[in-house]
Design a protein around this motif. Structure first.
Motif, PDB file in Angstrom:
ATOM      1  N   SER A 101       1.032  -6.294   3.312  1.00 36.63           N
ATOM      2  CA  SER A 101       0.985  -5.196   2.329  1.00 36.63           C
ATOM      3  C   SER A 101       1.659  -4.021   2.943  1.00 36.63           C
ATOM      4  N   TYR A 104       5.743  -3.696   2.912  1.00 36.62           N
ATOM      5  CA  TYR A 104       6.465  -3.138   1.799  1.00 36.62           C
ATOM      6  C   TYR A 104       5.931  -1.565   1.495  1.00 36.62           C
ATOM      7  N   LEU A 239       0.117  -0.047  -2.629  1.00 35.92           N
ATOM      8  CA  LEU A 239       0.065  -0.945  -1.487  1.00 35.92           C
ATOM      9  C   LEU A 239      -0.736  -0.335  -0.180  1.00 35.92           C
ATOM     10  N   ALA A 243      -3.907  -1.759   1.750  1.00 37.50           N
ATOM     11  CA  ALA A 243      -3.995  -2.346   3.222  1.00 37.50           C
ATOM     12  C   ALA A 243      -5.174  -1.567   3.997  1.00 37.50           C
TER      13      ALA A 243
END
Length: 255
Positions: A101, A104, A239, A243
């Motif tokens: 994650s 990105y 994201l 994470a």
């Protein structure tokens, strides 16, 4: 099996961990900005991670005589401790999801913001869970004020991302860019470009856009593998927070 028992050795291990943890995100981000696909980078990362784990297990895990309290690596393979194995596997799964994650998230949000938010969430959630798993052996009046500082860092980093997004939008508003493809016309000017030598190819001087300018952002978008122009800022934050949750569950699973 070799075990670090002194405080000095533990501090050295912590310093090395901080060095390595602060280095690998920058390297992976650099690869993405140069156009390498994240799935290829992550495949290289996981293979290297596996090889490193095997080498460490076969070296440090086999040092010294195997005892009941300190069994060596091969001795532990035959032990009936599936509960510990499953918890370790669960920790590895959430760690892998968190690493994937962040690859990105770095493109959408930026390295500095992602690391601050994810690391702070790891401290806030992970420390709280470990506090109860360890039977509350640590002093809460000392532990949780520090955790609160990391919680403040999460809020401040989110505000920084919002400010950066507004700044980028203002810089790019005057440029003819297609938000879907990231393609546009880049105009060169002496005020926004610095003349540098092409050290890699050994050629003459080349012009590279100055960092932070609209020209730099457009050239970066054309070169990088993850296109971010026209995407919502909430994608990167989502994201990043995902994470952070994954990283925070990694330590309690091992604990």
């Amino acid at each position: 099996m070799y075990i670090v028992e002194s405080k000095g050795g533990a501090i050295v291990c912590m310093l090395l961990a901080l060095l390595f943890l602060g280095t690998w995100p920058a390297l992976i981000t650099l690869l993405e900005r140069r156009g390498r696909l994240p799935q290829h980078t992550y495949l290289d990362y996981t293979i290297t991670n596996l090889l490193a784990a095997v080498i460490i297990a076969l070296t440090f895990g086999q040092i010294g005589d195997s005892t009941v309290e300190r069994p060596n690596f091969f001795t532990q393979l035959s032990q009936d401790n599936w509960s510990s194995v499953l918890f370790a596997m669960a920790g590895g799964v959430v760690l892998s999801l968190g690493n994937l994650s962040t690859q990105y998230a770095w493109a959408f949000v930026g390295l500095s913001v992602v690391e601050v938010i994810s690391s702070s969430m790891t401290v806030v959630i992970g420390t709280t869970l470990n506090y109860f798993l360890d039977g509350k052996i640590n002093k809460a009046e000392i532990l949780f004020p520090g955790v609160g500082c990391f919680l403040v860092a999460v809020c401040l980093a989110s505000a920084v991302h919002s400010s950066n997004a507004a700044d980028y939008k203002a810089k790019l508003s005057s440029w003819p860019i297609d938000n879907e493809t990231g393609k546009g016309t880049v105009l060169s000017s002496a005020s926004e470009e610095a003349v540098l030598k092409d050290r890699e190819n050994g050629g003459g001087p080349i012009r590279k856009a100055k960092a932070g300018t609209a020209t730099f952002l457009i050239e970066l978008e054309k070169r990088r593998s993850i296109k971010v122009f026209g995407k919502s800022m909430f994608i990167g934050l989502t994201l990043t927070f995902f994470a952070g949750v994954c990283f925070s569950l990694f330590s309690p699973a091992f604990n």
